[in-house]
Design a protein around this motif. Sequence first.
Motif, short mmCIF file in Angstrom:
data_model
loop_
_atom_site.label_atom_id
_atom_site.label_comp_id
_atom_site.label_asym_id
_atom_site.label_seq_id
_atom_site.Cartn_x
_atom_site.Cartn_y
_atom_site.Cartn_z
N GLY A 64 -4.91 9.94 9.83
CA GLY A 64 -5.86 8.88 9.52
C GLY A 64 -5.77 8.34 8.10
O GLY A 64 -6.57 7.49 7.72
N THR A 65 -4.78 8.82 7.33
CA THR A 65 -4.66 8.39 5.93
C THR A 65 -4.01 7.02 5.84
O THR A 65 -3.06 6.71 6.55
N HIS A 66 -4.52 6.19 4.95
CA HIS A 66 -3.96 4.86 4.75
C HIS A 66 -2.63 4.93 4.00
O HIS A 66 -2.30 5.96 3.38
N TRP A 67 -1.89 3.84 4.03
CA TRP A 67 -0.61 3.76 3.31
C TRP A 67 -0.92 3.50 1.83
O TRP A 67 -0.81 2.40 1.33
N ASP A 68 -1.32 4.56 1.16
CA ASP A 68 -1.78 4.47 -0.22
C ASP A 68 -1.37 5.76 -0.93
O ASP A 68 -1.69 6.86 -0.48
N ALA A 69 -0.67 5.63 -2.04
CA ALA A 69 -0.08 6.80 -2.71
C ALA A 69 -1.13 7.83 -3.11
O ALA A 69 -0.97 9.04 -2.87
N ALA A 70 -2.20 7.39 -3.72
CA ALA A 70 -3.22 8.34 -4.20
C ALA A 70 -3.87 9.06 -3.02
O ALA A 70 -4.08 10.29 -3.06
N GLU A 71 -4.18 8.33 -1.98
CA GLU A 71 -4.82 8.93 -0.81
C GLU A 71 -3.87 9.89 -0.11
O GLU A 71 -4.26 10.99 0.31
N LEU A 72 -2.61 9.50 0.02
CA LEU A 72 -1.63 10.37 0.65
C LEU A 72 -1.43 11.66 -0.14
O LEU A 72 -1.40 12.75 0.42
N ARG A 73 -1.32 11.53 -1.45
CA ARG A 73 -1.11 12.73 -2.27
C ARG A 73 -2.28 13.69 -2.13
O ARG A 73 -2.09 14.91 -2.04
N GLU A 74 -3.49 13.17 -2.09
CA GLU A 74 -4.67 14.02 -1.96
C GLU A 74 -4.64 14.80 -0.65
O GLU A 74 -4.91 16.01 -0.63
N VAL A 75 -4.29 14.13 0.46
CA VAL A 75 -4.25 14.79 1.76
C VAL A 75 -3.09 15.78 1.82
O VAL A 75 -3.22 16.88 2.38
N ILE A 76 -1.95 15.42 1.26
CA ILE A 76 -0.80 16.32 1.25
C ILE A 76 -1.14 17.60 0.49
O ILE A 76 -0.91 18.72 0.96
N ASP A 77 -1.70 17.46 -0.69
CA ASP A 77 -2.06 18.64 -1.49
C ASP A 77 -3.09 19.50 -0.77
O ASP A 77 -2.97 20.73 -0.73
#
Length: 549
Positions: free
Chosen positions: A303-316
Motif C-alpha cells: 500500500g506504499t506510494h511511489w515516494d522515496a521517504a515513504e518507501l524507506r520508512e516501510v522498508i526499514d
Amino acid sequence: MTQHLAAPAAPASGTHTDWWRGAVIYQVYPRSFADGNGDGMGDLDGVRARLPYLRDLGVDAVWLSPFYSSPQADAGYDVADYRAIDPMFGSLLDADALLRDAHDLGLRVIVDLVPNHSSDQHDWFQRALREGPGSPLRERYHFRTGKGEHGELPPNDWESVFGGPAWTRTPDGEWYLHLFAPAQPDFNWEHPAVHDEFRSILRFWLDMGVDGFRVDVAHGLVKAEGLPDIGRSDQLKLLGNDVMPFFDQDGVHEIYRSWRKVLTEYAGERILVAEAWTPTVERAAAYVRQDEMHQAFNFQYLGTHWDAAELREVIDASLAAMRPVGAPATWVLSNHDVTRHATRFANPPGLGTQLRTAGDRALGLRRARAATLLMLALPGSAYVYQGEELGLPDVTELPDEVRQDPSFVRASGQDGFRDGCRVPIPWTTEGSSYGFGAGGSWLPQPTGWGELSVQAQTGDPASTLELYRSALAVRREQPGLGAGDSLEWLEAPEGVLAFRRESFVCTANTTGAAVRIAVPGRILLSNAEVETADGKVELPADTTVWWAV
C-alpha cells in the motif's frame, strides 16, 4: 516422529537450504491464467502446459489460488470440499500431474488454504442446517440466537468485510456468523474437530507433494471470547488499522504452532505463508516466529506510494520487525485482490488499492517497472502476480453486468472492483482470447490485449517481460541479492533511494525529474536508458538502476 514419504519436493535454487528466504514466488490465479479445455475458464491443465514459461521466467515457486470443490460464490474462497478439485479446474489426477511436472522443472508449488470459513455447501454446514438448533454440528460454526424481543436482531454489531451485517438468519430463527459473504460461514476454532480436520487437510496435500500453503485470512480464525460488540458503525475503516474482536487475536498463534509441527514431519522444507492483515508490521512478525509460519505478506509495502521517504520508512520498519524473529521480509506490489500496480501508480496517491480509473498509462507503466526493480533488490522474498511481468494494467472499463466479484454486488463493503485485475492474461497477439484458450474468456479481455501478450513481448529487449526475465536472472546470480535481512543506505538526493548489499547497489529515482548522482559502479540493469559521463549518471524520472560495485 514419523517421516512421510510424499512426492519429492522441488529442488531449491542452487544448493542452499531455506529456499523460501529469498524465493521469488509467482501467484497463479487459475481461472485467469490458461484454459486447457477451451471452455473459457482457466484450469489446472492450462497451468501445467505453461509451467515451462514460469521456469524460463526465472521464478522459484508457484502459488495457486483456490482450485477446490466450490460453488464459486467468492471465486473459490468458499470451499465445499478441501480434498477435491472443482470440476471447472480438473481433477486430483490433474493436480498430481501438475505437481510432478512442476517439480521436474525445478519449481515448487504452494497452494491456498482457506481455514477461516467454508462454503455454506460444505457437508458440515449443510448437516448443521438440517439438524437444527442444538445440533453438535452447529458448534463447529458460530450459530447464535439473535437479540431483540423475538431474536430478530443480529447477535452483535459486527459487519461483513463485503458489506452489511456479518450475520445471516436461518429459517429456524438462529443466526450464523460470516465475516465475508453469507455463503462463507466462519468456522468455530474453539472446537477440537475443526483443529483435527485441518491438520488432516494439511497432511492430505503434503502427501500429494505440495511444498507449502498460503493461509487465507490467517488473522481471522479466532474470535474474542463472547463475540463482543465493537460499538462503531464504520468498522470497515478500521480493518488493517486496529485489532478487532474478530481479527488478529492472539489465539491464532497456537493454531499455527500445531501446523508447523505437522510440516516438520515432511521432508523438503515445506512452508506456511500468512495472509495476515495487521495494524503494524510488528504484529505481522508474530505470525512468523520460529515455531509458527515461515513468511507473512507485507501489506504495508503493497500500500506504499511511489515516494522515496515513504518507501524507506516501510522498508526499514519491515526489516526491523522481521529480524528479531528470524523471518525474511516479503515484498509484493500486486495480487488478485488489489488494483495492479501499473494502474495504481498511474493515478494520484491516496485513492486506495481498488480503483476504477485508468490514469496515465505510460506513467503507471514506467513507475511499475522501476518499482519492480526496487522490490526485487530488497532483502528477502518477493511475490509476483500473474501478468505483472507483462506490464498489464487493470481493466477499468468492464461493464457492470459482466462483473463477478461478490463485494461489487454487495456494494457497501469493499470497493468491489477486483475483477479488473483478474481478467485472463494474453499469451498471443491474436485469437479469440489471445491464447488464453481455444474459446473465449470468462471475463472479457480488452481490444488490443494482444499487444501486451507474451508472444508480442518475447525477444523485445525494451519489453516489460524481458525486463522481468533479466531481473530474475541477475537476482539469481548476483552476490548480495535475494535472502538477507539488512541493507546499507547510501547518501542520495531527495526523492532518490540508494542502498548497498554486498557488491550490489540499487538506486531508485521516485521523482518526476532527472537527478544526477555519482556513478556507483557498473550498470547491471535499468528500467530506462541511462547515460554516464565524467563519473556522473543522470537518473531519469521514475527509474531504478542496478549496479555491480
